[in-house]
Design an enzyme around this catalytic site. Structure first.
Site, PDB file in Angstrom:
ATOM      1  N   ARG A  63      -0.490  -8.300  -1.081  1.00  0.00           N
ATOM      2  CA  ARG A  63      -1.738  -8.331  -1.857  1.00  0.00           C
ATOM      3  C   ARG A  63      -2.179  -6.926  -2.259  1.00  0.00           C
ATOM      4  O   ARG A  63      -2.742  -6.726  -3.340  1.00  0.00           O
ATOM      5  CB  ARG A  63      -2.826  -9.018  -1.025  1.00  0.00           C
ATOM      6  CG  ARG A  63      -4.117  -9.229  -1.781  1.00  0.00           C
ATOM      7  CD  ARG A  63      -4.980 -10.256  -1.068  1.00  0.00           C
ATOM      8  NE  ARG A  63      -6.259 -10.448  -1.749  1.00  0.00           N
ATOM      9  CZ  ARG A  63      -7.432 -10.251  -1.145  1.00  0.00           C
ATOM     10  NH1 ARG A  63      -7.489  -9.857   0.113  1.00  0.00           N
ATOM     11  NH2 ARG A  63      -8.550 -10.466  -1.818  1.00  0.00           N
ATOM     12  N   HIS A  67      -3.422  -5.653  -5.952  1.00  0.00           N
ATOM     13  CA  HIS A  67      -4.701  -4.994  -6.229  1.00  0.00           C
ATOM     14  C   HIS A  67      -4.505  -3.582  -6.743  1.00  0.00           C
ATOM     15  O   HIS A  67      -5.199  -3.132  -7.649  1.00  0.00           O
ATOM     16  CB  HIS A  67      -5.580  -4.994  -4.974  1.00  0.00           C
ATOM     17  CG  HIS A  67      -6.266  -6.300  -4.738  1.00  0.00           C
ATOM     18  ND1 HIS A  67      -7.551  -6.412  -4.276  1.00  0.00           N
ATOM     19  CD2 HIS A  67      -5.835  -7.577  -4.919  1.00  0.00           C
ATOM     20  CE1 HIS A  67      -7.891  -7.695  -4.182  1.00  0.00           C
ATOM     21  NE2 HIS A  67      -6.862  -8.418  -4.550  1.00  0.00           N
ATOM     22  N   ASP A  68      -3.545  -2.868  -6.158  1.00  0.00           N
ATOM     23  CA  ASP A  68      -3.293  -1.506  -6.626  1.00  0.00           C
ATOM     24  C   ASP A  68      -2.944  -1.525  -8.116  1.00  0.00           C
ATOM     25  O   ASP A  68      -3.503  -0.765  -8.899  1.00  0.00           O
ATOM     26  CB  ASP A  68      -2.154  -0.862  -5.818  1.00  0.00           C
ATOM     27  CG  ASP A  68      -1.944   0.593  -6.220  1.00  0.00           C
ATOM     28  OD1 ASP A  68      -2.941   1.253  -6.566  1.00  0.00           O
ATOM     29  OD2 ASP A  68      -0.784   1.067  -6.186  1.00  0.00           O
ATOM     30  N   GLY A  73      -3.723   0.751 -12.686  1.00  0.00           N
ATOM     31  CA  GLY A  73      -2.266   0.821 -12.613  1.00  0.00           C
ATOM     32  C   GLY A  73      -1.758   1.079 -11.209  1.00  0.00           C
ATOM     33  O   GLY A  73      -2.527   1.410 -10.298  1.00  0.00           O
ATOM     34  N   ASP A  75      -0.874   3.105  -8.858  1.00  0.00           N
ATOM     35  CA  ASP A  75      -0.954   4.549  -8.612  1.00  0.00           C
ATOM     36  C   ASP A  75      -1.496   4.854  -7.226  1.00  0.00           C
ATOM     37  O   ASP A  75      -1.914   5.978  -6.952  1.00  0.00           O
ATOM     38  CB  ASP A  75      -1.850   5.208  -9.669  1.00  0.00           C
ATOM     39  CG  ASP A  75      -3.298   4.762  -9.537  1.00  0.00           C
ATOM     40  OD1 ASP A  75      -3.545   3.752  -8.832  1.00  0.00           O
ATOM     41  OD2 ASP A  75      -4.179   5.415 -10.111  1.00  0.00           O
ATOM     42  N   ASN A  95     -16.821  -7.482  -0.667  1.00  0.00           N
ATOM     43  CA  ASN A  95     -15.776  -6.967   0.213  1.00  0.00           C
ATOM     44  C   ASN A  95     -14.412  -7.570  -0.125  1.00  0.00           C
ATOM     45  O   ASN A  95     -14.254  -8.768  -0.207  1.00  0.00           O
ATOM     46  CB  ASN A  95     -16.137  -7.288   1.665  1.00  0.00           C
ATOM     47  CG  ASN A  95     -15.439  -6.371   2.601  1.00  0.00           C
ATOM     48  OD1 ASN A  95     -14.223  -6.286   2.589  1.00  0.00           O
ATOM     49  ND2 ASN A  95     -16.191  -5.659   3.415  1.00  0.00           N
ATOM     50  N   HIS A 194       0.633 -16.750  -3.011  1.00  0.00           N
ATOM     51  CA  HIS A 194      -0.272 -17.415  -2.072  1.00  0.00           C
ATOM     52  C   HIS A 194       0.448 -18.374  -1.139  1.00  0.00           C
ATOM     53  O   HIS A 194      -0.178 -19.075  -0.362  1.00  0.00           O
ATOM     54  CB  HIS A 194      -1.391 -18.134  -2.839  1.00  0.00           C
ATOM     55  CG  HIS A 194      -2.365 -17.181  -3.447  1.00  0.00           C
ATOM     56  ND1 HIS A 194      -3.297 -17.536  -4.387  1.00  0.00           N
ATOM     57  CD2 HIS A 194      -2.535 -15.845  -3.261  1.00  0.00           C
ATOM     58  CE1 HIS A 194      -4.007 -16.482  -4.742  1.00  0.00           C
ATOM     59  NE2 HIS A 194      -3.567 -15.437  -4.082  1.00  0.00           N
ATOM     60  N   THR A 195       1.750 -18.363  -1.198  1.00  0.00           N
ATOM     61  CA  THR A 195       2.527 -19.200  -0.292  1.00  0.00           C
ATOM     62  C   THR A 195       2.734 -18.545   1.069  1.00  0.00           C
ATOM     63  O   THR A 195       3.123 -19.209   2.019  1.00  0.00           O
ATOM     64  CB  THR A 195       3.918 -19.525  -0.880  1.00  0.00           C
ATOM     65  OG1 THR A 195       4.534 -20.519  -0.078  1.00  0.00           O
ATOM     66  CG2 THR A 195       4.823 -18.309  -0.905  1.00  0.00           C
ATOM     67  N   ASP A 256       8.020 -19.202   0.524  1.00  0.00           N
ATOM     68  CA  ASP A 256       8.844 -20.289  -0.022  1.00  0.00           C
ATOM     69  C   ASP A 256       8.093 -20.907  -1.201  1.00  0.00           C
ATOM     70  O   ASP A 256       7.198 -20.281  -1.762  1.00  0.00           O
ATOM     71  CB  ASP A 256       9.133 -21.316   1.076  1.00  0.00           C
ATOM     72  CG  ASP A 256       7.859 -21.809   1.749  1.00  0.00           C
ATOM     73  OD1 ASP A 256       6.784 -21.749   1.117  1.00  0.00           O
ATOM     74  OD2 ASP A 256       7.920 -22.246   2.911  1.00  0.00           O
TER      75      ASP A 256
END
Ligand code: HEM
Ligand SMILES: *[C@@H]1O[C@H](CO)[C@@H](O)[C@H](O)[C@H]1NC(C)=O
Ligand SMILES: *[C@@H]1O[C@H](CO)[C@@H](O)[C@H](O)[C@H]1NC(C)=O
Ligand SMILES: *[C@@H]1O[C@H](CO)[C@@H](O)[C@H](O)[C@H]1NC(C)=O
Ligand SMILES: *[C@@H]1O[C@H](CO)[C@@H](O)[C@H](O)[C@H]1NC(C)=O
Ligand SMILES: *[C@@H]1O[C@H](CO)[C@@H](O)[C@H](O)[C@H]1NC(C)=O
Ligand SMILES: *[C@@H]1O[C@H](CO)[C@@H](O)[C@H](O)[C@H]1NC(C)=O
Length: 331
Positions: A63, A67-68, A73, A75, A95, A194-195, A256
């Protein structure tokens, strides 16, 4: 190359230029071949050591990469700590419940010991995402192109504008992904993240249980009612902001295609998951992604694209010494 095709490619390039999205063709697989040939082994070793001790470490690392890349970008600006003068991305409100920072720091220390100021934090984030998820299979599940440089800017306000809220409907998801140069197929296959061994807090979905009307009551009719009843026993009310649940319960220790199976049973946890069934093209793709080999192939393709969003290369940015602190130029 014929004229039509090349002018088409030029207009694509111009379009991305206008959107400010450069999907970095400058990255390469063997970027550290001469400058730090051990880098990839070190990242994998340290990552696997952490995942072996605690399987749940893989989810936050994957994750973190997402988000990065979506904020300024790929970075590593997501790693920068706030200072007296600046509230950084990672402290954005609401948060963000991110994690994995300690693993990245650990990897960076190990890499710095061997090749000081050579390997960027941004590349480490991309590699750690791959390696943590791959641990289960004891082989790398996708290739990571390298050569990203670290950014020097991290503002909480950028996080709010660029991230993808779980309440987004299909059109909004499509738009937000398009603004990063990602298409509907990327959206559907990357949502498959999300698996894994991931958790979600009640506040990310409890509006679907208790406030779908926006008037303080009502349940999302697109959520499986039996599943909703179960979720309500865990998330008792709208103000529960501490409980968290596995996103993909029966298969929560595995990377999976179980996510797509439960999605088709209307047991996707977020509105953004359920939204993937509301578009014809996307719905069709969800069904195809149930086949693991197909999913892996597509995931590898889309996460490579995600890992190239607005990357800094060449002399842009810097190589941070400590991933959570911007390095001074004269260091
Ligand atoms: C399509 C848009 C997306 C939305 C709206 C979304 C939203 C969310 C939300 C709300 C959570 C739970 C946070 C919490 O309550 O603690 C979550 C968790 C997670 N997301 Fe996404 N996400 C999206 C796409 C992605 C992508 C592209 C990836 C990676 C490639 C990803 C990987 C993860 C992982 C691994 C977790 C579990 C984290 C953990 O257990 O610490 N997500 N996501
Ligand atoms: C904050 O800004 C002031 C003045 O602009 C500067 O002197 C100080 O070093 C900065 N502090 C940090 C932690 O960046
Ligand atoms: C926000 O997240 C940080 C890091 O995970 C945690 O220490 C802090 O308590 C959280 N704050 C709130 C208000 O949830
Ligand atoms: C219900 O949702 C609406 C719209 O999102 C929001 O303004 C309101 O505060 C929510 N109610 C509660 C009790 O959380
Ligand atoms: C909401 O649920 C939490 C956890 O079960 C409980 O502690 C709290 O008292 C409840 N709050 C309300 C307003 O019902
Ligand atoms: C959770 O909600 C309560 C009451 O709404 C609030 O006092 C508390 O600060 C919140 N905690 C977090 C971690 O957000
Ligand atoms: C990196 O910087 C952070 C924040 O200033 C600090 O807490 C941490 O100890 C530093 N890490 C190393 C390895 O120096």
């Amino acid at each position: 190359m014929n004229v039509k095709l090349s002018s088409f490619l030029v207009s694509i390039a111009v379009l991305f230029g206008l959107l400010g999205v450069s999907n970095g063709g400058k990255l390469s697989l063997d970027y550290y071949k001469d400058t730090c040939p051990q880098a990839l082994d070190i990242v994998r070793e340290v990552t696997w050591k952490h995942v072996e001790q605690d399987l749940t470490v893989a989810a936050p690392l994957l994750r973190l990469h997402f988000h990065d890349c979506f904020i300024r970008g790929c970075d590593a600006s997501i790693l920068i700590d706030s200072t007296a003068n600046n509230t950084a991305e990672k402290d954005a409100i609401p948060n963000l419940t991110l994690g994995g920072f300690d693993v990245i720091a650990d990897i960076k220390v190990a890499v710095e010991e061997v090749c000081p100021r050579v390997v960027s934090c941004a590349d480490i984030v991309a590699l750690a995402a791959r390696d943590s998820v791959s641990f289960q299979y004891k082989k790398s599940l996708w290739k990571v192109f390298l050569g990203r440089r670290d950014g020097t800017i991290s503002h909480a306000s950028d996080a709010l504008v660029n991230l993808v809220p779980p309440t987004f409907n299909f059109d909004k998801l499509k738009q937000r992904f398009a603004s990063k140069g990602l298409d509907v197929f990327d959206l559907v296959v990357l949502s498959g993240a999300h698996t894994i061994i991931g958790d979600s807090h009640c506040f990310s979905f409890s509006n679907r249980l208790y406030n779908f009307t926006g008037k303080g009551y009502g349940q999302d009719p697109s959520l499986n009612p039996i599943y909703a009843t179960y979720l309500k026993t865990k998330c008792k009310n709208l103000s529960d902001n501490t409980t968290s649940l596995p996103m993909d319960p029966k298969s929560s220790l595995s990377f999976d295609t179980h996510y797509y199976k439960i999605l088709l049973k209307h047991k996707g946890l977020f509105q953004s998951d359920a939204a993937l069934l509301t578009d014809k093209k996307s719905f069709k793709e969800v069904k195809k992604l149930i086949v693991f080999e197909y999913f892996l192939e597509k995931f590898a393709h889309s996460i490579k694209k995600m890992g190239e969003i607005q990357v800094l290369t060449g002399n842009e940015g810097q190589i941070r010494k400590n991933c959570s602190v911007v390095s001074l130029v004269y260091e």
